[in-house]
Design a protein around this motif. Structure first.
Motif, PDB file in Angstrom:
ATOM      1  N   HIS A 123       0.822  -1.208   0.000  1.00 43.92           N
ATOM      2  CA  HIS A 123       0.000   0.000   0.000  1.00 43.92           C
ATOM      3  C   HIS A 123       0.856   1.258   0.000  1.00 43.92           C
ATOM      4  CE1 HIS A 123      -3.899  -2.041   1.652  1.00 43.92           C
ATOM      5  NE2 HIS A 123      -3.400  -2.657   0.598  1.00 43.92           N
ATOM      6  N   ALA A 124       1.994   1.223   0.688  1.00 45.20           N
ATOM      7  CA  ALA A 124       2.902   2.381   0.693  1.00 45.20           C
ATOM      8  C   ALA A 124       3.407   2.668  -0.718  1.00 45.20           C
ATOM      9  CB  ALA A 124       4.069   2.137   1.645  1.00 45.20           C
ATOM     10  N   ALA A 125       3.746   1.618  -1.458  1.00 43.72           N
ATOM     11  CA  ALA A 125       4.198   1.795  -2.850  1.00 43.72           C
ATOM     12  C   ALA A 125       3.068   2.352  -3.715  1.00 43.72           C
ATOM     13  CB  ALA A 125       4.700   0.470  -3.408  1.00 43.72           C
ATOM     14  N   LEU A 126       1.837   1.903  -3.457  1.00 42.90           N
ATOM     15  CA  LEU A 126       0.696   2.423  -4.214  1.00 42.90           C
ATOM     16  C   LEU A 126       0.395   3.870  -3.840  1.00 42.90           C
ATOM     17  CD1 LEU A 126      -1.597  -0.726  -4.107  1.00 42.90           C
ATOM     18  CD2 LEU A 126      -0.266   0.120  -6.058  1.00 42.90           C
ATOM     19  N   ARG A 127       0.557   4.221  -2.572  1.00 42.24           N
ATOM     20  CA  ARG A 127       0.358   5.612  -2.150  1.00 42.24           C
ATOM     21  C   ARG A 127       1.335   6.541  -2.864  1.00 42.24           C
ATOM     22  NH1 ARG A 127      -1.590   7.562   2.623  1.00 42.24           N
ATOM     23  NH2 ARG A 127      -3.138   6.286   3.644  1.00 42.24           N
ATOM     24  N   ALA A 128       2.538   6.057  -3.120  1.00 43.91           N
ATOM     25  CA  ALA A 128       3.541   6.870  -3.821  1.00 43.91           C
ATOM     26  C   ALA A 128       3.113   7.149  -5.260  1.00 43.91           C
ATOM     27  CB  ALA A 128       4.897   6.168  -3.794  1.00 43.91           C
ATOM     28  N   GLN A 129       2.227   6.329  -5.806  1.00 43.90           N
ATOM     29  CA  GLN A 129       1.749   6.519  -7.176  1.00 43.90           C
ATOM     30  C   GLN A 129       0.635   7.561  -7.268  1.00 43.90           C
ATOM     31  OE1 GLN A 129       0.607   2.686  -8.739  1.00 43.90           O
ATOM     32  NE2 GLN A 129       2.591   1.774  -8.247  1.00 43.90           N
ATOM     33  N   VAL A 130      -0.084   7.789  -6.181  1.00 46.20           N
ATOM     34  CA  VAL A 130      -1.278   8.650  -6.199  1.00 46.20           C
ATOM     35  C   VAL A 130      -1.009  10.038  -6.774  1.00 46.20           C
ATOM     36  CG1 VAL A 130      -3.034   9.759  -4.747  1.00 46.20           C
ATOM     37  CG2 VAL A 130      -2.483   7.330  -4.421  1.00 46.20           C
ATOM     38  N   PHE A 161      -7.956   4.834 -14.076  1.00 48.20           N
ATOM     39  CA  PHE A 161      -6.781   5.680 -13.938  1.00 48.20           C
ATOM     40  C   PHE A 161      -5.818   5.559 -15.103  1.00 48.20           C
ATOM     41  CE2 PHE A 161      -7.354   4.495  -9.249  1.00 48.20           C
ATOM     42  CZ  PHE A 161      -8.138   5.597  -8.980  1.00 48.20           C
ATOM     43  N   ALA A 162      -5.052   6.619 -15.301  1.00 48.34           N
ATOM     44  CA  ALA A 162      -3.858   6.624 -16.146  1.00 48.34           C
ATOM     45  C   ALA A 162      -2.715   7.023 -15.231  1.00 48.34           C
ATOM     46  CB  ALA A 162      -3.997   7.619 -17.289  1.00 48.34           C
ATOM     47  N   LEU A 163      -1.552   6.469 -15.501  1.00 45.79           N
ATOM     48  CA  LEU A 163      -0.395   6.714 -14.652  1.00 45.79           C
ATOM     49  C   LEU A 163       0.853   6.689 -15.511  1.00 45.79           C
ATOM     50  CD1 LEU A 163       0.867   6.779 -11.729  1.00 45.79           C
ATOM     51  CD2 LEU A 163       0.850   4.298 -11.831  1.00 45.79           C
ATOM     52  N   ASP A 164       1.721   7.657 -15.319  1.00 41.63           N
ATOM     53  CA  ASP A 164       3.011   7.660 -16.000  1.00 41.63           C
ATOM     54  C   ASP A 164       3.909   6.672 -15.267  1.00 41.63           C
ATOM     55  OD1 ASP A 164       5.455   8.064 -17.184  1.00 41.63           O
ATOM     56  OD2 ASP A 164       5.538  10.215 -16.760  1.00 41.63           O
ATOM     57  N   THR A 165       4.036   5.476 -15.802  1.00 42.00           N
ATOM     58  CA  THR A 165       4.794   4.418 -15.124  1.00 42.00           C
ATOM     59  C   THR A 165       6.290   4.704 -15.082  1.00 42.00           C
ATOM     60  OG1 THR A 165       4.897   3.127 -17.166  1.00 42.00           O
ATOM     61  CG2 THR A 165       3.073   2.657 -15.653  1.00 42.00           C
ATOM     62  N   ARG A 166       6.747   5.701 -15.837  1.00 43.16           N
ATOM     63  CA  ARG A 166       8.167   6.077 -15.768  1.00 43.16           C
ATOM     64  C   ARG A 166       8.456   6.927 -14.531  1.00 43.16           C
ATOM     65  NH1 ARG A 166       8.026   8.822 -21.436  1.00 43.16           N
ATOM     66  NH2 ARG A 166       6.243   9.553 -20.290  1.00 43.16           N
ATOM     67  N   ALA A 167       7.400   7.487 -13.931  1.00 44.26           N
ATOM     68  CA  ALA A 167       7.581   8.395 -12.806  1.00 44.26           C
ATOM     69  C   ALA A 167       7.641   7.690 -11.453  1.00 44.26           C
ATOM     70  CB  ALA A 167       6.438   9.419 -12.781  1.00 44.26           C
ATOM     71  N   VAL A 168       7.166   6.437 -11.399  1.00 47.64           N
ATOM     72  CA  VAL A 168       7.092   5.716 -10.122  1.00 47.64           C
ATOM     73  C   VAL A 168       7.417   4.239 -10.324  1.00 47.64           C
ATOM     74  CG1 VAL A 168       5.417   7.243  -9.011  1.00 47.64           C
ATOM     75  CG2 VAL A 168       4.627   5.371 -10.427  1.00 47.64           C
ATOM     76  N   GLU A 169       7.764   3.598  -9.230  1.00 46.30           N
ATOM     77  CA  GLU A 169       8.038   2.165  -9.258  1.00 46.30           C
ATOM     78  C   GLU A 169       6.730   1.389  -9.079  1.00 46.30           C
ATOM     79  OE1 GLU A 169      11.001   0.538  -9.683  1.00 46.30           O
ATOM     80  OE2 GLU A 169      11.818   2.524 -10.146  1.00 46.30           O
ATOM     81  N   PRO A 170       6.657   0.175  -9.624  1.00 45.89           N
ATOM     82  CA  PRO A 170       5.462  -0.639  -9.386  1.00 45.89           C
ATOM     83  C   PRO A 170       5.451  -1.163  -7.949  1.00 45.89           C
ATOM     84  CG  PRO A 170       7.075  -1.899 -10.619  1.00 45.89           C
ATOM     85  CD  PRO A 170       7.616  -0.493 -10.502  1.00 45.89           C
ATOM     86  N   ALA A 171       4.276  -1.400  -7.444  1.00 48.05           N
ATOM     87  CA  ALA A 171       4.133  -2.027  -6.124  1.00 48.05           C
ATOM     88  C   ALA A 171       4.506  -3.505  -6.271  1.00 48.05           C
ATOM     89  CB  ALA A 171       2.705  -1.892  -5.628  1.00 48.05           C
ATOM     90  N   PRO A 172       5.009  -4.113  -5.213  1.00 44.82           N
ATOM     91  CA  PRO A 172       5.437  -5.519  -5.289  1.00 44.82           C
ATOM     92  C   PRO A 172       4.262  -6.494  -5.197  1.00 44.82           C
ATOM     93  CG  PRO A 172       5.865  -4.654  -3.105  1.00 44.82           C
ATOM     94  CD  PRO A 172       5.346  -3.499  -3.935  1.00 44.82           C
ATOM     95  N   ASP A 211      -0.169  -4.948 -13.127  1.00 46.78           N
ATOM     96  CA  ASP A 211       1.300  -5.053 -13.153  1.00 46.78           C
ATOM     97  C   ASP A 211       1.975  -4.147 -12.110  1.00 46.78           C
ATOM     98  OD1 ASP A 211       1.063  -6.901 -15.237  1.00 46.78           O
ATOM     99  OD2 ASP A 211       1.147  -5.329 -16.753  1.00 46.78           O
ATOM    100  N   GLY A 212       1.328  -4.009 -10.952  1.00 45.43           N
ATOM    101  CA  GLY A 212       1.909  -3.230  -9.862  1.00 45.43           C
ATOM    102  C   GLY A 212       1.564  -1.753  -9.860  1.00 45.43           C
ATOM    103  N   TYR A 213       0.751  -1.313 -10.810  1.00 45.57           N
ATOM    104  CA  TYR A 213       0.364   0.093 -10.896  1.00 45.57           C
ATOM    105  C   TYR A 213      -1.136   0.246 -10.667  1.00 45.57           C
ATOM    106  CZ  TYR A 213       4.956   0.698 -12.968  1.00 45.57           C
ATOM    107  OH  TYR A 213       6.314   0.711 -13.180  1.00 45.57           O
ATOM    108  N   LEU A 214      -1.517   1.295  -9.945  1.00 46.01           N
ATOM    109  CA  LEU A 214      -2.935   1.558  -9.725  1.00 46.01           C
ATOM    110  C   LEU A 214      -3.649   1.660 -11.072  1.00 46.01           C
ATOM    111  CD1 LEU A 214      -2.596   4.192  -6.889  1.00 46.01           C
ATOM    112  CD2 LEU A 214      -3.724   1.967  -6.690  1.00 46.01           C
TER     113      LEU A 214
END
Length: 122
Positions: A24-31, A49-60, A90-93
């Protein structure tokens, strides 16, 4: 149309994603990097959602689609009208879903946020 993350969505994510859970901490970093790409037409508040996956790491959580967080909703009387689910891809919201289990109590994102904030339990 892509819109910035609305307050109702970000607040529900903050209430559902536990700060002490490493996933959840890794997902919070994506918000802060999320954008809403669509909403359910019924008015429930479900958001894609859309998310720039280059900006954050995926959650484990591994590859594929997972329910990363779930919160059962309880009203002030202890009724259980639905739940909120947070999905990853794949680890991204990837989306936030508001589910109704009741024909008698309207469940939408605003109600879910209020019930989660109040912390009602059976």
């Amino acid at each position: 149309m892509i819109e910035r993350l609305p307050a109702d969505v970000s607040e529900v994510l903050a209430l559902v994603l536990d700060q002490d859970d490493p996933v959840h901490a890794a997902l919070r970093a994506q918000v802060p990097h999320l954008r809403v790409t669509g909403r359910c037409g019924c008015g429930c508040g479900t958001a894609d959602f859309a998310l720039d996956t280059r900006a954050v790491e995926p959650a484990p959580v591994g590859a594929g689609r997972f329910v990363a967080a779930e919160a059962v909703l309880y009203t002030e009387t202890g009724a259980c009208p639905g739940e909120v689910l947070v999905f990853t891809e794949d680890g991204y919201l990837s989306w936030l879903e508001v589910c109704s289990w009741s024909d008698d109590i309207e469940v939408d994102l605003a109600a879910a946020r209020a019930w989660l904030w109040a912390g009602h339990r059976p």
